[in-house]
Design a protein around this motif. Structure first.
Motif: not given
Length: 291
Positions: A26-29, A89-91, A108-110
């Motif tokens: 997520a951080a890289d995106i 989404p992480g759960g 997709e979300a990030a």
């Protein structure tokens, strides 16, 4: 959208620890889109609230990476400073993301986050604890007990079905007293589900008519249902066609109280938040989110 500073608040225990590996993704995106990104890995629900309250006070976007429980705690902190929250989404369930039509695929979300739109949504309160999805008493709470203890190899979509099957063996219909905006009634029933978004259990629409910005909570009560019918309801819960006005009823109000039976566990967004008696209220458009 002009925000370019983000704080990812992550629950490393979500998805049985799998979410820890999603944090750098997520951080890289977001960094690839030119954002400045910091990461805070939470150690408890209380830590998540305090991290969000402090992290959002300087105008940074709070990115919640975990399950619905973490998102609710990030929202609790964000409400203090009117910070903007973005759920990723992480759960295993991601029911709030389902409710707002977001992608449950992290990439997709990030990637869509830099182009997202701000929206204000209501926040429910179970006692003093905020929730975004559904609060439950009775059978549904017992199913949550077992769902939280489900084996790690079980797919997210089957976790609640597993918990529900286990709960069915040990739950009994009982006398429930519920008050909705001052109107009280007592009935023999199995469960009460009080919904803000109305989604729980990895896709079930327990409160199918719930609206995130109408200033009211939706209530679904399972009342005179024979035990043998319960397993047959599962497909209807996912479609939102389970309410028949007889065995399963719907109501709506700004303040709901479940006063009996006394001492039953209350869950909200998958976490225990107390025991009955408990009042449930709503704050209209209390949270800023990106969708």
């Amino acid at each position: 959208m002009s925000i370019r500073d983000a704080l990812i608040v992550a629950n490393p225990a979500a998805r049985n620890g799998e979410t820890r590996t999603l944090i750098p993704v997520a951080a890289d995106i977001l960094r690839a889109h030119g954002w400045s990104v910091e990461v805070a890995v939470t150690t408890s629900a209380e830590h998540a609230v305090e991290t969000a309250a402090a992290g959002g006070s300087d105008g940074r976007l709070l990115v919640a990476l975990g399950g619905d429980g973490l998102l609710a705690r990030v929202a609790e902190g964000a409400i203090r400073s009117d910070a903007l929250v973005a759920p990723l989404p992480g759960g295993r369930g991601c029911d709030f993301i389902r409710a707002v039509g977001g992608s449950r695929i992290l990439d997709e979300a990030a990637s869509a986050l830099p182009f997202a739109t701000e929206r204000r949504v209501d926040v429910g309160y179970a006692g003093a604890t905020p929730f975004l999805g559904v609060a439950t008493v009775g059978y549904d709470s017992r199913a949550n007990d077992h769902a939280n203890q489900a084996p790690g190899w079980l797919p997210g979509g089957l976790v609640y079905a597993y918990g529900g099957a286990r709960a069915l063996l040990e739950t009994r219909s009982t006398s429930i007293t519920m008050t909705t905006d001052g109107r009280s009634r007592t009935f023999a029933g199995w469960s009460v589900a009080i919904g803000n978004s109305g989604h729980y259990g990895a896709g079930m629409k327990v409160n199918p008519d719930a609206d995130l910005d109408d200033g009211e909570l939706d209530v679904t009560t399972v009342e005179g249902l024979p035990r043998w019918k319960y397993p047959m309801l599962l497909p209807r819960y996912f479609k939102g066609t389970h309410i028949d006005g007889v065995d399963i009823r719907a109501a709506r109000g700004r303040e709901i109280e479940v006063s009996a039976p006394v001492g039953q566990r209350v869950y909200a967004d998958g976490d225990i938040v107390g025991r009955t008696p408990m009042s449930f209220t709503v704050r209209q458009q209390a949270l800023r989110i990106l969708v």
